[in-house]
Design a protein around this motif. Structure first.
Motif, PDB file in Angstrom:
ATOM      1  N   UNK A  10      63.311   2.458  40.870  1.00 18.80           N
ATOM      2  CA  UNK A  10      62.875   1.196  38.942  1.00 18.80           C
ATOM      3  C   UNK A  10      62.014   0.204  39.163  1.00 18.80           C
ATOM      4  N   UNK A  11      61.612   0.190  41.062  1.00 16.95           N
ATOM      5  CA  UNK A  11      60.342  -1.009  40.765  1.00 16.95           C
ATOM      6  C   UNK A  11      59.542  -0.946  40.687  1.00 16.95           C
ATOM      7  N   UNK A  12      58.354  -1.753  41.075  1.00 14.19           N
ATOM      8  CA  UNK A  12      57.183  -1.603  41.533  1.00 14.19           C
ATOM      9  C   UNK A  12      56.768  -2.754  42.466  1.00 14.19           C
ATOM     10  N   UNK A  13      56.200  -2.637  43.383  1.00 19.19           N
ATOM     11  CA  UNK A  13      55.658  -2.890  44.553  1.00 19.19           C
ATOM     12  C   UNK A  13      54.544  -3.328  44.755  1.00 19.19           C
ATOM     13  N   UNK A  14      53.964  -4.098  44.800  1.00 18.72           N
ATOM     14  CA  UNK A  14      52.556  -4.521  45.289  1.00 18.72           C
ATOM     15  C   UNK A  14      52.167  -4.913  46.379  1.00 18.72           C
ATOM     16  N   UNK A  15      51.883  -4.117  47.470  1.00 15.96           N
ATOM     17  CA  UNK A  15      51.565  -4.890  48.693  1.00 15.96           C
ATOM     18  C   UNK A  15      50.500  -5.520  49.201  1.00 15.96           C
ATOM     19  N   UNK A  16      50.303  -6.731  49.800  1.00 20.79           N
ATOM     20  CA  UNK A  16      48.793  -7.875  49.572  1.00 20.79           C
ATOM     21  C   UNK A  16      49.516  -7.670  51.288  1.00 20.79           C
ATOM     22  N   UNK A  79      56.613 -13.109  54.612  1.00 21.96           N
ATOM     23  CA  UNK A  79      57.081 -12.484  55.703  1.00 21.96           C
ATOM     24  C   UNK A  79      56.132 -12.982  56.787  1.00 21.96           C
ATOM     25  N   UNK A  80      55.845 -13.740  58.214  1.00 20.82           N
ATOM     26  CA  UNK A  80      55.386 -13.383  58.745  1.00 20.82           C
ATOM     27  C   UNK A  80      55.722 -13.360  60.772  1.00 20.82           C
ATOM     28  N   UNK A  81      55.936 -12.701  61.421  1.00 17.28           N
ATOM     29  CA  UNK A  81      56.545 -12.843  62.565  1.00 17.28           C
ATOM     30  C   UNK A  81      55.740 -13.154  63.701  1.00 17.28           C
ATOM     31  N   UNK A  82      56.091 -13.611  64.798  1.00 13.74           N
ATOM     32  CA  UNK A  82      54.752 -13.833  65.967  1.00 13.74           C
ATOM     33  C   UNK A  82      55.507 -13.201  66.557  1.00 13.74           C
ATOM     34  N   UNK A  83      55.711 -12.508  67.719  1.00 13.32           N
ATOM     35  CA  UNK A  83      56.453 -12.436  69.273  1.00 13.32           C
ATOM     36  C   UNK A  83      58.286 -12.398  68.067  1.00 13.32           C
ATOM     37  N   UNK A 131      66.643  -3.448  51.602  1.00 17.14           N
ATOM     38  CA  UNK A 131      65.806  -4.344  52.064  1.00 17.14           C
ATOM     39  C   UNK A 131      64.052  -2.979  52.289  1.00 17.14           C
ATOM     40  N   UNK A 132      63.360  -4.375  50.868  1.00 22.08           N
ATOM     41  CA  UNK A 132      61.901  -3.183  50.688  1.00 22.08           C
ATOM     42  C   UNK A 132      61.360  -3.372  52.670  1.00 22.08           C
ATOM     43  N   UNK A 133      61.950  -4.535  53.639  1.00 19.76           N
ATOM     44  CA  UNK A 133      60.490  -4.554  54.655  1.00 19.76           C
ATOM     45  C   UNK A 133      61.394  -3.084  55.464  1.00 19.76           C
ATOM     46  N   UNK A 134      61.867  -2.694  55.437  1.00 14.48           N
ATOM     47  CA  UNK A 134      62.340  -1.594  56.125  1.00 14.48           C
ATOM     48  C   UNK A 134      61.898  -0.347  55.893  1.00 14.48           C
ATOM     49  N   UNK A 135      60.897  -0.420  55.028  1.00 16.40           N
ATOM     50  CA  UNK A 135      59.984   0.522  54.436  1.00 16.40           C
ATOM     51  C   UNK A 135      58.810   0.291  55.468  1.00 16.40           C
ATOM     52  N   UNK A 136      59.072   0.564  56.974  1.00 17.20           N
ATOM     53  CA  UNK A 136      57.131   0.083  57.565  1.00 17.20           C
ATOM     54  C   UNK A 136      56.051   1.317  56.886  1.00 17.20           C
ATOM     55  N   UNK A 137      56.814   2.644  56.678  1.00 18.60           N
ATOM     56  CA  UNK A 137      55.969   3.839  56.349  1.00 18.60           C
ATOM     57  C   UNK A 137      54.916   3.185  55.183  1.00 18.60           C
ATOM     58  N   UNK A 138      55.701   1.976  54.376  1.00 18.38           N
ATOM     59  CA  UNK A 138      54.528   1.599  53.137  1.00 18.38           C
ATOM     60  C   UNK A 138      54.036   0.174  53.541  1.00 18.38           C
ATOM     61  N   UNK A 140      54.596  -1.892  56.415  1.00 18.38           N
ATOM     62  CA  UNK A 140      53.974  -2.626  57.720  1.00 18.38           C
ATOM     63  C   UNK A 140      52.624  -3.025  57.705  1.00 18.38           C
ATOM     64  N   UNK A 141      51.773  -2.988  57.110  1.00 18.16           N
ATOM     65  CA  UNK A 141      50.520  -3.503  56.818  1.00 18.16           C
ATOM     66  C   UNK A 141      49.880  -2.911  55.901  1.00 18.16           C
ATOM     67  N   UNK A 142      48.994  -3.904  55.352  1.00 22.21           N
ATOM     68  CA  UNK A 142      48.663  -3.174  54.436  1.00 22.21           C
ATOM     69  C   UNK A 142      47.324  -1.935  54.585  1.00 22.21           C
ATOM     70  N   UNK A 143      47.135  -1.809  56.056  1.00 21.92           N
ATOM     71  CA  UNK A 143      46.393  -0.551  55.744  1.00 21.92           C
ATOM     72  C   UNK A 143      47.421   0.631  55.850  1.00 21.92           C
TER      73      UNK A 143
END
Length: 155
Positions: A10-16, A79-83, A131-138, A140-143
């Motif tokens: 029921x939510x719309x996600x728009x990745x950037x 969110x942005x992580x490095x190492x 946790x939408x961040x767990x949906x790495x298939x969608x 993980x990156x904008x690509x």
């Protein structure tokens, strides 16, 4: 909508793909989303700002979509992580056109740090119960998101 987006529970996600800083700190000075967008319009070349430069987006792109599609309730989370170490985190919630200031996280100031404790409650109240961040298939990156969206549209 002709932009990459996904409907999940029921939510719309728009990745950037955001490589530039999100400038949501100024939102703390406004109660209404419309006033904040008007501020953005007056500060920048808002309407002529080039969208999606080389698959890259900035905060103006996000707020142009919000304005153009009359979106009144949303969450912005970056969110942005490095190492495996968190480097950046931004969060903003708007409900029915009102900026929820106790949700704004934009830097390491005391106000912003203390708001981090409100994030889970803000998500829950918005209806985001996973946790939408767990949906790495969608996401993980904008690509990856663009590719998944293109594949879905081809079906």
């Amino acid at each position: 909508m002709n932009i990459v987006h996904f409907r999940i529970k029921e939510l719309t996600f728009i990745p950037f793909n955001t490589s530039c800083d999100l400038g949501i700190e100024d939102a703390k000075n406004f109660d209404l989303l419309s006033d904040y967008i008007q501020h953005l319009e007056s500060q920048n070349n808002f309407d002529h700002y080039p969208y999606n430069r080389d698959n890259d987006h900035c905060d103006l792109d996000i707020f142009k979509i919000i304005r153009d599609h009359h979106i009144e309730s949303f969450i912005i989370e970056h969110s942005y992580d490095w190492a495996d170490m968190p480097v950046e985190y931004y969060f903003m919630q708007v409900q029915e056109g009102r900026i929820l200031k106790n949700s704004l996280v934009y830097d390491d100031s005391e106000l912003s740090k203390s708001n981090k404790a409100n994030i889970q409650e803000a998500k829950k109240n918005f209806g985001l119960h996973f946790n939408w961040l767990d949906r790495t298939d969608l996401f993980f990156s904008y690509y990856h998101a663009d590719r998944a969206y293109t594949l879905q549209q081809a079906k």
